[in-house]
Design a protein around this motif. Structure first.
Motif, PDB file in Angstrom:
ATOM      1  N   ILE A 270      49.956  36.502  38.367  1.00 45.63           N
ATOM      2  CA  ILE A 270      48.722  35.808  38.057  1.00 45.63           C
ATOM      3  C   ILE A 270      49.020  34.335  38.528  1.00 45.63           C
ATOM      4  O   ILE A 270      48.164  33.406  39.296  1.00 45.63           O
ATOM      5  N   LEU A 271      50.340  33.781  37.913  1.00 41.36           N
ATOM      6  CA  LEU A 271      50.652  32.469  38.167  1.00 41.36           C
ATOM      7  C   LEU A 271      50.919  32.089  39.732  1.00 41.36           C
ATOM      8  O   LEU A 271      50.620  31.105  40.334  1.00 41.36           O
TER       9      LEU A 271
ATOM     10  N   ALA B 237      50.878  47.417  39.588  1.00 40.69           N
ATOM     11  CA  ALA B 237      50.752  46.568  38.704  1.00 40.69           C
ATOM     12  C   ALA B 237      50.470  45.107  39.244  1.00 40.69           C
ATOM     13  O   ALA B 237      49.781  44.460  38.918  1.00 40.69           O
ATOM     14  N   ILE B 238      51.136  44.903  40.329  1.00 42.84           N
ATOM     15  CA  ILE B 238      50.857  43.647  41.250  1.00 42.84           C
ATOM     16  C   ILE B 238      49.455  43.531  41.664  1.00 42.84           C
ATOM     17  O   ILE B 238      48.809  42.680  41.612  1.00 42.84           O
ATOM     18  N   LEU B 239      49.232  44.612  42.362  1.00 43.41           N
ATOM     19  CA  LEU B 239      47.788  44.723  43.127  1.00 43.41           C
ATOM     20  C   LEU B 239      46.934  44.713  41.986  1.00 43.41           C
ATOM     21  O   LEU B 239      45.540  43.989  42.126  1.00 43.41           O
ATOM     22  N   ALA B 240      46.960  45.119  40.989  1.00 43.69           N
ATOM     23  CA  ALA B 240      45.962  45.045  39.761  1.00 43.69           C
ATOM     24  C   ALA B 240      45.890  43.425  39.386  1.00 43.69           C
ATOM     25  O   ALA B 240      44.556  43.020  39.350  1.00 43.69           O
ATOM     26  N   ALA B 241      46.889  42.770  39.363  1.00 45.26           N
ATOM     27  CA  ALA B 241      46.619  41.406  39.111  1.00 45.26           C
ATOM     28  C   ALA B 241      46.010  40.649  40.456  1.00 45.26           C
ATOM     29  O   ALA B 241      44.879  39.948  40.012  1.00 45.26           O
ATOM     30  N   VAL B 242      46.439  40.878  41.576  1.00 46.31           N
ATOM     31  CA  VAL B 242      45.714  40.215  42.575  1.00 46.31           C
ATOM     32  C   VAL B 242      44.058  40.748  42.663  1.00 46.31           C
ATOM     33  O   VAL B 242      43.450  39.989  43.091  1.00 46.31           O
TER      34      VAL B 242
ATOM     35  N   ARG C 249      57.758  49.439  23.677  1.00 48.80           N
ATOM     36  CA  ARG C 249      57.295  47.995  23.533  1.00 48.80           C
ATOM     37  C   ARG C 249      57.972  47.130  24.750  1.00 48.80           C
ATOM     38  O   ARG C 249      57.327  46.279  25.161  1.00 48.80           O
ATOM     39  N   GLU C 250      59.157  47.099  24.912  1.00 57.47           N
ATOM     40  CA  GLU C 250      59.903  46.421  25.941  1.00 57.47           C
ATOM     41  C   GLU C 250      59.286  46.841  27.344  1.00 57.47           C
ATOM     42  O   GLU C 250      59.014  45.728  28.175  1.00 57.47           O
ATOM     43  N   GLY C 251      58.864  47.920  27.641  1.00 56.66           N
ATOM     44  CA  GLY C 251      58.005  48.337  28.687  1.00 56.66           C
ATOM     45  C   GLY C 251      56.934  47.687  28.908  1.00 56.66           C
ATOM     46  O   GLY C 251      56.565  47.000  30.018  1.00 56.66           O
ATOM     47  N   VAL C 252      56.126  47.565  28.059  1.00 56.06           N
ATOM     48  CA  VAL C 252      54.841  47.045  27.941  1.00 56.06           C
ATOM     49  C   VAL C 252      54.771  45.343  28.270  1.00 56.06           C
ATOM     50  O   VAL C 252      54.327  44.814  28.865  1.00 56.06           O
ATOM     51  N   SER C 253      55.991  44.788  27.377  1.00 49.15           N
ATOM     52  CA  SER C 253      56.269  43.654  27.726  1.00 49.15           C
ATOM     53  C   SER C 253      56.839  43.326  29.247  1.00 49.15           C
ATOM     54  O   SER C 253      56.213  42.255  29.816  1.00 49.15           O
ATOM     55  N   GLN C 254      57.484  44.136  29.748  1.00 48.35           N
ATOM     56  CA  GLN C 254      57.777  43.890  31.231  1.00 48.35           C
ATOM     57  C   GLN C 254      56.724  43.941  32.069  1.00 48.35           C
ATOM     58  O   GLN C 254      56.466  43.177  33.032  1.00 48.35           O
ATOM     59  N   VAL C 255      55.758  44.865  31.842  1.00 46.79           N
ATOM     60  CA  VAL C 255      54.376  44.910  32.803  1.00 46.79           C
ATOM     61  C   VAL C 255      53.636  43.756  32.341  1.00 46.79           C
ATOM     62  O   VAL C 255      53.301  43.260  33.319  1.00 46.79           O
ATOM     63  N   ALA C 256      53.441  43.362  31.232  1.00 54.05           N
ATOM     64  CA  ALA C 256      52.654  41.938  30.850  1.00 54.05           C
ATOM     65  C   ALA C 256      53.500  40.784  31.557  1.00 54.05           C
ATOM     66  O   ALA C 256      52.995  39.852  32.312  1.00 54.05           O
ATOM     67  N   GLN C 257      54.824  40.733  31.685  1.00 58.26           N
ATOM     68  CA  GLN C 257      55.368  39.658  32.405  1.00 58.26           C
ATOM     69  C   GLN C 257      55.223  39.706  33.962  1.00 58.26           C
ATOM     70  O   GLN C 257      55.137  38.651  34.635  1.00 58.26           O
ATOM     71  N   LEU C 258      55.266  40.874  34.547  1.00 64.08           N
ATOM     72  CA  LEU C 258      55.202  41.126  36.039  1.00 64.08           C
ATOM     73  C   LEU C 258      53.569  40.505  36.273  1.00 64.08           C
ATOM     74  O   LEU C 258      53.336  39.797  37.012  1.00 64.08           O
ATOM     75  N   VAL C 259      52.718  41.027  35.493  1.00 68.94           N
ATOM     76  CA  VAL C 259      51.305  40.718  35.823  1.00 68.94           C
ATOM     77  C   VAL C 259      50.973  39.246  35.720  1.00 68.94           C
ATOM     78  O   VAL C 259      50.342  38.613  36.575  1.00 68.94           O
ATOM     79  N   GLY C 260      51.575  38.487  34.450  1.00 65.25           N
ATOM     80  CA  GLY C 260      51.423  37.214  34.272  1.00 65.25           C
ATOM     81  C   GLY C 260      52.014  36.484  35.424  1.00 65.25           C
ATOM     82  O   GLY C 260      51.584  35.453  35.586  1.00 65.25           O
ATOM     83  N   GLY C 261      53.077  36.956  35.633  1.00 67.00           N
ATOM     84  CA  GLY C 261      53.899  36.117  36.988  1.00 67.00           C
ATOM     85  C   GLY C 261      53.056  36.058  38.119  1.00 67.00           C
ATOM     86  O   GLY C 261      52.953  35.179  38.924  1.00 67.00           O
TER      87      GLY C 261
ATOM     88  N   VAL D 268      42.157  40.819  40.680  1.00 67.24           N
ATOM     89  CA  VAL D 268      41.486  39.625  39.546  1.00 67.24           C
ATOM     90  C   VAL D 268      41.546  38.228  40.441  1.00 67.24           C
ATOM     91  O   VAL D 268      40.838  37.502  40.347  1.00 67.24           O
ATOM     92  N   THR D 269      42.947  37.913  40.754  1.00 69.36           N
ATOM     93  CA  THR D 269      43.121  36.411  41.162  1.00 69.36           C
ATOM     94  C   THR D 269      42.493  36.315  42.583  1.00 69.36           C
ATOM     95  O   THR D 269      42.070  34.934  42.999  1.00 69.36           O
ATOM     96  N   LYS D 270      42.070  37.287  43.408  1.00 67.55           N
ATOM     97  CA  LYS D 270      41.668  37.277  44.711  1.00 67.55           C
ATOM     98  C   LYS D 270      42.505  36.378  45.900  1.00 67.55           C
ATOM     99  O   LYS D 270      41.812  35.667  46.704  1.00 67.55           O
ATOM    100  N   SER D 271      43.874  36.485  45.280  1.00 69.34           N
ATOM    101  CA  SER D 271      44.758  35.662  46.518  1.00 69.34           C
ATOM    102  C   SER D 271      44.867  36.476  47.678  1.00 69.34           C
ATOM    103  O   SER D 271      45.364  37.352  47.642  1.00 69.34           O
ATOM    104  N   GLU D 272      44.317  35.748  48.660  1.00 66.09           N
ATOM    105  CA  GLU D 272      44.289  36.589  50.047  1.00 66.09           C
ATOM    106  C   GLU D 272      45.720  36.681  50.392  1.00 66.09           C
ATOM    107  O   GLU D 272      45.922  37.516  50.991  1.00 66.09           O
ATOM    108  N   PHE D 273      46.638  35.662  50.518  1.00 63.57           N
ATOM    109  CA  PHE D 273      47.911  35.920  51.008  1.00 63.57           C
ATOM    110  C   PHE D 273      48.682  36.769  50.077  1.00 63.57           C
ATOM    111  O   PHE D 273      49.443  37.720  50.791  1.00 63.57           O
ATOM    112  N   VAL D 274      48.685  36.900  48.863  1.00 69.11           N
ATOM    113  CA  VAL D 274      49.404  37.974  47.905  1.00 69.11           C
ATOM    114  C   VAL D 274      49.074  39.005  48.336  1.00 69.11           C
ATOM    115  O   VAL D 274      49.776  40.031  48.329  1.00 69.11           O
ATOM    116  N   GLU D 275      47.584  39.442  48.435  1.00 72.30           N
ATOM    117  CA  GLU D 275      47.054  40.563  48.593  1.00 72.30           C
ATOM    118  C   GLU D 275      47.436  41.399  50.014  1.00 72.30           C
ATOM    119  O   GLU D 275      48.052  42.508  50.073  1.00 72.30           O
TER     120      GLU D 275
END
Length: 124
Positions: free
Chosen positions: A108-109, A15-20, A94-106, A22-29
């Motif tokens: 991205i930030l 999930a984190i790598l999916a967000a990365v 639904r809670e699980g989808v919300s948790q995935v969205a929170q992780l991805v959004g986090g 998109v963001t192309k953050s070199e350090f996070v990747e």
């Protein structure tokens, strides 16, 4: 955020790598490339995930579903189609989808902040 949604640590890293991807953050990747391998993903799986490629060979159905949901959330800035949402709810609830969205959004930030600070991966 709890990790109850993620039955394996590799799912969280996907999930984190999916967000990365998109963001192309070199350090996070860089950091999550290492963590992903430590959590049982192969080098090829991490490279594919961090570049936004699907499908990724060798993932379980659950890992692939979480990765594809995360990638769609990141690419669409939270907007996904009804079919994918219902499929994700059937798998994670639904809670699980919300948790995935929170992780991805986090992540991205986090990536945005790291990019603003121009934090780069260490040179080898």
């Amino acid at each position: 955020m709890t990790t109850a949604t993620f039955s394996a640590r590799s799912e969280r890293e996907l999930a984190i790598l999916a967000a990365v991807s998109v963001t192309k953050s070199e350090f996070v990747e860089y950091a999550h490339h290492k963590i992903g391998i430590a959590q049982g993903l192969t080098q090829a799986q991490v490279e594919h995930a961090s570049s936004g490629r699907v499908p990724i060979e060798g993932l379980s159905d659950r890992e692939e579903s979480i990765y594809e949901l995360s990638l769609s959330l990141a690419r669409g800035f939270g907007i996904i189609d009804d079919k994918q949402f219902e499929s994700a709810v059937a798998l994670l609830g639904r809670e699980g989808v919300s948790q995935v969205a929170q992780l991805v959004g986090g992540y991205i930030l986090v990536s945005l902040l790291v990019n603003v600070g121009d934090v780069r991966a260490p040179q080898s």
